[in-house]
Write a protein that holds these residues in place. Structure first.
Motif, PDB file in Angstrom:
ATOM      1  N   ALA A   1      -8.132  18.901  19.694  1.00  0.00           N
ATOM      2  CA  ALA A   1      -6.765  18.571  20.125  1.00  0.00           C
ATOM      3  C   ALA A   1      -6.891  19.108  21.731  1.00  0.00           C
ATOM      4  CB  ALA A   1      -5.732  19.662  19.301  1.00  0.00           C
ATOM      5  N   GLY A   2      -7.624  20.132  21.970  1.00  0.00           N
ATOM      6  CA  GLY A   2      -7.302  20.698  23.437  1.00  0.00           C
ATOM      7  C   GLY A   2      -7.965  19.468  24.291  1.00  0.00           C
ATOM      8  N   ILE A   3      -8.986  18.571  23.793  1.00  0.00           N
ATOM      9  CA  ILE A   3      -9.600  17.626  24.741  1.00  0.00           C
ATOM     10  C   ILE A   3      -8.482  16.600  24.986  1.00  0.00           C
ATOM     11  CG2 ILE A   3     -11.399  15.755  24.595  1.00  0.00           C
ATOM     12  CD1 ILE A   3     -12.970  17.882  23.010  1.00  0.00           C
ATOM     13  N   ILE A   4      -7.897  16.323  23.935  1.00  0.00           N
ATOM     14  CA  ILE A   4      -6.694  15.445  23.824  1.00  0.00           C
ATOM     15  C   ILE A   4      -5.569  15.579  24.832  1.00  0.00           C
ATOM     16  CG2 ILE A   4      -4.986  14.053  22.714  1.00  0.00           C
ATOM     17  CD1 ILE A   4      -6.648  14.232  20.012  1.00  0.00           C
ATOM     18  N   GLY A   5      -5.273  16.977  24.847  1.00  0.00           N
ATOM     19  CA  GLY A   5      -4.324  17.548  25.723  1.00  0.00           C
ATOM     20  C   GLY A   5      -4.819  17.481  27.212  1.00  0.00           C
ATOM     21  N   PHE A   6      -6.162  18.007  27.399  1.00  0.00           N
ATOM     22  CA  PHE A   6      -6.718  17.620  28.738  1.00  0.00           C
ATOM     23  C   PHE A   6      -6.674  16.301  29.215  1.00  0.00           C
ATOM     24  CE2 PHE A   6     -10.562  16.893  31.421  1.00  0.00           C
ATOM     25  CZ  PHE A   6     -10.271  17.376  32.612  1.00  0.00           C
ATOM     26  N   SER A   7      -6.800  15.200  28.270  1.00  0.00           N
ATOM     27  CA  SER A   7      -6.801  14.039  28.810  1.00  0.00           C
ATOM     28  C   SER A   7      -5.572  13.364  29.066  1.00  0.00           C
ATOM     29  CB  SER A   7      -7.296  13.099  27.364  1.00  0.00           C
ATOM     30  OG  SER A   7      -7.449  11.542  27.722  1.00  0.00           O
ATOM     31  N   ARG A   8      -4.449  14.014  28.489  1.00  0.00           N
ATOM     32  CA  ARG A   8      -3.014  13.558  28.746  1.00  0.00           C
ATOM     33  C   ARG A   8      -2.655  14.115  30.147  1.00  0.00           C
ATOM     34  NH1 ARG A   8       2.519  15.031  25.640  1.00  0.00           N
ATOM     35  NH2 ARG A   8       3.889  14.045  26.808  1.00  0.00           N
ATOM     36  N   TYR A   9      -2.939  15.352  30.431  1.00  0.00           N
ATOM     37  CA  TYR A   9      -2.341  15.874  31.718  1.00  0.00           C
ATOM     38  C   TYR A   9      -3.575  15.782  32.908  1.00  0.00           C
ATOM     39  CZ  TYR A   9       1.279  17.377  28.689  1.00  0.00           C
ATOM     40  OH  TYR A   9       2.268  17.543  27.763  1.00  0.00           O
ATOM     41  N   LEU A  10      -4.844  15.825  32.482  1.00  0.00           N
ATOM     42  CA  LEU A  10      -5.945  15.595  33.561  1.00  0.00           C
ATOM     43  C   LEU A  10      -5.967  17.133  34.125  1.00  0.00           C
ATOM     44  CD1 LEU A  10      -6.012  12.015  34.609  1.00  0.00           C
ATOM     45  CD2 LEU A  10      -7.356  13.150  32.700  1.00  0.00           C
ATOM     46  N   SER A  11      -5.408  18.119  33.544  1.00  0.00           N
ATOM     47  CA  SER A  11      -5.725  19.513  34.167  1.00  0.00           C
ATOM     48  C   SER A  11      -5.877  20.528  32.967  1.00  0.00           C
ATOM     49  CB  SER A  11      -4.317  19.690  34.957  1.00  0.00           C
ATOM     50  OG  SER A  11      -4.489  21.060  35.492  1.00  0.00           O
ATOM     51  N   ALA A  12      -7.072  21.406  33.454  1.00  0.00           N
ATOM     52  CA  ALA A  12      -7.212  22.359  32.424  1.00  0.00           C
ATOM     53  C   ALA A  12      -6.397  23.604  33.061  1.00  0.00           C
ATOM     54  CB  ALA A  12      -8.660  22.634  32.199  1.00  0.00           C
ATOM     55  N   GLU A  13      -5.333  24.045  32.098  1.00  0.00           N
ATOM     56  CA  GLU A  13      -4.406  25.198  32.620  1.00  0.00           C
ATOM     57  C   GLU A  13      -5.171  26.642  31.924  1.00  0.00           C
ATOM     58  OE1 GLU A  13      -2.124  25.241  34.675  1.00  0.00           O
ATOM     59  OE2 GLU A  13      -2.217  22.881  34.869  1.00  0.00           O
ATOM     60  N   PRO A  14      -5.193  27.751  32.922  1.00  0.00           N
ATOM     61  CA  PRO A  14      -5.809  28.973  32.170  1.00  0.00           C
ATOM     62  C   PRO A  14      -5.034  29.418  31.021  1.00  0.00           C
ATOM     63  CG  PRO A  14      -5.367  29.075  34.748  1.00  0.00           C
ATOM     64  CD  PRO A  14      -4.635  27.726  34.059  1.00  0.00           C
ATOM     65  N   ALA A  15      -3.603  29.097  31.053  1.00  0.00           N
ATOM     66  CA  ALA A  15      -2.783  29.388  29.627  1.00  0.00           C
ATOM     67  C   ALA A  15      -2.772  28.267  28.518  1.00  0.00           C
ATOM     68  CB  ALA A  15      -1.553  29.988  30.187  1.00  0.00           C
TER      69      ALA A  15
END
Length: 334
Positions: free
Chosen positions: A240-254
């Protein structure tokens, strides 16, 4: 002749009524009915709810919570809890981003992100099965460790690497009108629903949560079962985290912060018992959908967004209270 027809019709009618009556005791049906009622009420007050764009947006919005709830409900069925899924989700997205930033390819970066989930699951599972820590304490500890690592690595700054276009399909792509994250959610739901209902592993998961001592005496390796469900839970959360990163193309600290509460809520609303032995993958996904519909309704009806958590909390209390009351009324067999 007319008497014969009446006589022949009676058993069929009574059988149908018995089947309909039994549906009242199926948790997934109850939650689905609640979701449809909420959806109908929202659509009555706003015409925008039932539009294709809005519904696909709702599905996309709750898909990550639903995906994570698939792993969570298996843990809950064993009588455990996994508070670290939010950290596993966030750290997996960060590791995937860092791999892309270092020049690694899509396959390696995704594998590294999933490796975070496997590591979380192994640590949680071994702390619980080998050392004997309560699941709440073990996963609370790894939640804090994961969250701390994210801030130590990023120093509070988002990581936004260049990524191949093919990677963005995971979070941004469509299969026809349906977003890819929703397709992944549905595939995982079907696969793990079948695993839980049709395989020996699924039966062992329910047996472990229903009566661990009896399951162990029956030959079920309960320690291995628990280890497996924690690894699955964290690995699915990392996906789920990888999919979320793929959507926004930004890994947020929070990233992932507080999502464990939404995931547990989805499983609880979907009929999972925190005492163990009861729950289903389908119910958890429907529970996530109900929370997603409520969140969308809050926006469409212009209700104060701060009220969303209060409304969700009320739904959790009502759903669990009704489940407890039904169990008491049916002698624990409902």
């Amino acid at each position: 002749m007319s008497g014969q027809k009446t006589t022949e019709a009676t058993p069929a009618s009574s059988s149908l009524w018995r089947e309909l009556a039994q549906l009242r005791h199926v948790r997934e049906i109850n939650v689905l009915a609640a979701m449809l009622i909420v959806g109908a009420l929202i659509s009555f007050y706003t015409p925008y709810f039932l539009t294709t764009n809005n519904l696909m947006g709702v599905f996309r919005a709750f898909s990550l919570t639903a995906i994570m709830s698939i792993g969570m409900v298996m843990v809950i069925i064993t009588g455990g809890i996994d508070l670290s899924v939010g950290s596993a989700m966030g750290l997996a997205s960060l590791v995937t981003a860092l791999c892309f930033d270092a020049g690694y390819g899509t396959g390696f970066s995704i594998a590294a992100g999933l490796g975070v989930g496997v590591t979380f699951g192994l640590v949680n599972g071994l702390l619980i099965t080998a050392i004997g820590l309560p699941p709440f304490i073990a996963t609370l500890g790894t939640l804090s460790i994961g969250r701390g690592l994210m801030y130590m690595i990023t120093h509070g700054v988002p990581v936004t690497p260049d990524t191949p276009e093919v990677f963005s399909v995971l979070g941004q792509g469509y299969v026809g009108p349906v977003p890819v994250p929703v397709v992944i959610m549905l595939v995982l739901m079907v696969v793990f629903a079948l695993v839980m209902r049709r395989t020996r592993f699924g039966r062992h998961v329910y047996a472990t949560g229903g009566n661990e001592h009896a399951a162990r005496l029956s030959g079920v390796k309960t320690g291995r079962v628990k280890l497996a469900v924690y690894v699955l839970s964290s690995t699915i959360a990392s996906l789920a985290g990888i999919i979320g990163f793929s959507r926004y193309l930004s890994a947020e600290p929070a990233s992932g912060f507080g999502s464990e509460l939404d995931v547990i809520a989805a499983a609880a609303i979907g009929g999972a018992s925190l005492a163990g032995g009861v729950g289903s993958v389908t119910g958890a996904v429907i529970g996530a959908a109900l929370v997603g519909v409520i969140a969308n309704g809050v926006v469409l009806l212009n209700i104060n967004t701060y009220a969303q958590q209060a409304i969700t909390g009320g739904v959790i209390l009502i759903a669990v209270s009704l489940d407890v009351l039904r169990s008491k009324l049916t002698g624990g067999n409902g």
